[in-house]
Design a protein around this motif. Structure first.
Motif, short mmCIF file in Angstrom:
data_model
loop_
_atom_site.label_atom_id
_atom_site.label_comp_id
_atom_site.label_asym_id
_atom_site.label_seq_id
_atom_site.Cartn_x
_atom_site.Cartn_y
_atom_site.Cartn_z
N ILE A 125 65.75 34.08 68.31
CA ILE A 125 64.86 35.20 68.62
C ILE A 125 64.10 34.89 69.90
N TRP A 126 64.22 35.78 70.86
CA TRP A 126 63.48 35.68 72.12
C TRP A 126 62.49 36.82 72.15
N LYS A 127 61.20 36.51 72.08
CA LYS A 127 60.13 37.51 72.18
C LYS A 127 59.39 37.22 73.48
N ALA A 128 59.26 38.26 74.31
CA ALA A 128 58.68 38.02 75.63
C ALA A 128 57.89 39.21 76.14
N SER A 129 57.13 38.94 77.18
CA SER A 129 56.41 39.99 77.88
C SER A 129 56.58 39.77 79.38
N CYS A 130 56.54 40.86 80.11
CA CYS A 130 56.71 40.83 81.56
C CYS A 130 55.68 41.78 82.15
N GLU A 131 54.86 41.27 83.05
CA GLU A 131 53.83 42.10 83.68
C GLU A 131 53.77 41.81 85.17
N CYS A 132 53.83 42.89 85.96
CA CYS A 132 53.69 42.78 87.40
C CYS A 132 52.53 43.67 87.83
N ARG A 133 51.46 43.02 88.32
CA ARG A 133 50.24 43.73 88.67
C ARG A 133 50.19 44.05 90.16
N VAL A 134 51.15 44.89 90.60
CA VAL A 134 51.21 45.32 91.99
C VAL A 134 51.33 46.84 91.99
N ALA A 135 50.40 47.48 92.67
CA ALA A 135 50.40 48.94 92.72
C ALA A 135 51.73 49.46 93.26
N LEU A 136 52.17 50.55 92.72
CA LEU A 136 53.35 51.31 93.12
C LEU A 136 54.69 50.68 92.73
N VAL A 137 54.83 49.36 92.84
CA VAL A 137 56.13 48.75 92.55
C VAL A 137 56.14 47.92 91.26
N GLY A 138 54.98 47.69 90.66
CA GLY A 138 54.91 46.82 89.48
C GLY A 138 55.84 47.23 88.36
N GLY A 139 55.87 48.49 88.04
CA GLY A 139 56.74 48.98 86.96
C GLY A 139 58.21 48.77 87.28
N LYS A 140 58.59 49.00 88.54
CA LYS A 140 59.99 48.79 88.94
C LYS A 140 60.37 47.32 88.85
N VAL A 141 59.46 46.45 89.25
CA VAL A 141 59.73 45.01 89.17
C VAL A 141 59.88 44.59 87.71
N GLU A 142 58.98 45.04 86.85
CA GLU A 142 59.06 44.72 85.42
C GLU A 142 60.40 45.18 84.84
N LYS A 143 60.77 46.41 85.13
CA LYS A 143 62.02 46.97 84.60
C LYS A 143 63.22 46.15 85.09
N PHE A 144 63.24 45.82 86.38
CA PHE A 144 64.33 45.02 86.93
C PHE A 144 64.42 43.66 86.24
N VAL A 145 63.29 42.98 86.10
CA VAL A 145 63.28 41.64 85.51
C VAL A 145 63.75 41.68 84.05
N VAL A 146 63.23 42.62 83.27
CA VAL A 146 63.63 42.71 81.86
C VAL A 146 65.12 43.03 81.74
N GLU A 147 65.62 43.94 82.56
CA GLU A 147 67.06 44.25 82.53
C GLU A 147 67.90 43.04 82.92
N GLU A 148 67.43 42.27 83.89
CA GLU A 148 68.14 41.06 84.31
C GLU A 148 68.15 40.03 83.19
N VAL A 149 67.03 39.85 82.50
CA VAL A 149 66.97 38.91 81.37
C VAL A 149 67.91 39.37 80.26
N GLN A 150 67.91 40.65 79.93
CA GLN A 150 68.78 41.16 78.88
C GLN A 150 70.25 40.97 79.23
N ARG A 151 70.60 41.23 80.48
CA ARG A 151 71.98 41.04 80.94
C ARG A 151 72.36 39.56 80.84
N SER A 152 71.47 38.69 81.28
CA SER A 152 71.71 37.26 81.24
C SER A 152 71.86 36.76 79.80
#
Length: 170
Positions: A125-152
């Motif tokens: 079981i892998w339980k994790a959180s990902c947070e990027c505190r940068v205006a405008l791009v934070g959500g995109k960075v979080e989404k990219f990182v989580v998708e990359e982790v899931q793919r990996s």
């Protein structure tokens, strides 16, 4: 912040899994198969039996093109430092990942736990959180990182099941 969980099953025991997970042979083959460069920065093992612990720091650099949304933020390649704290008696490893971009505004951490499910069967079981505190791009960075982790994790699961069948079968 995105919180997520990935669950997989493997045909082995927690002790055999952890011994494999930290072995040089498995790691050399895994990271090559995932096309990720790996550099071990620190590896400290202490204690014995149920009191065994491992502290590991490794730098991982996926050999992939930087996504267009991140090209302005990353000079060359995306890499990250992964810090692991493992305790055999808990069948658990805490992981903190520090990327080579936004390190002061980016937090990703998780817990990797194994649960025995009878003879030679376990749930990872892998339980994790990902947070990027940068205006405008934070959500995109979080989404990219989580998708990359899931793919990996999908690729790692396939590789690990094959490795277990070929190297750990009793």
């Amino acid at each position: 912040m995105i919180e997520y969980e990935i669950v997989d099953e493997f045909a082995t025991t927690p002790d055999k899994y952890w011994d494999m997970f930290f072995s040089d042979e498995y790691n050399g083959a895994l990271w090559k198969a995932l096309d990720i460069e790996r550099e071990v920065i620190e590896f400290k093992r202490s204690g014995e039996g149920p009191d065994e612990t491992i502290h590991r720091v490794q730098k991982l650099t996926p050999k992939r093109d930087v996504p267009s949304a991140l090209r302005k933020l990353v000079k060359d390649a995306i890499s990250y430092e992964e810090r692991n704290e493992w305790r055999r008696k808990d069948n658990r490893m805490d992981v903190v990942t520090i990327p080579n971009f936004f390190a002061d505004k980016f937090t990703t951490r998780g817990t990797y736990t194994l649960v025995a499910m009878g003879d030679d069967k376990l749930k990872r079981i892998w339980k994790a959180s990902c947070e990027c505190r940068v205006a405008l791009v934070g959500g995109k960075v979080e989404k990219f990182v989580v998708e990359e982790v899931q793919r990996s994790y999908r690729a790692t699961t396939i590789f690990t099941r094959k490795w277990i069948a070929e190297h750990l079968a009793t």
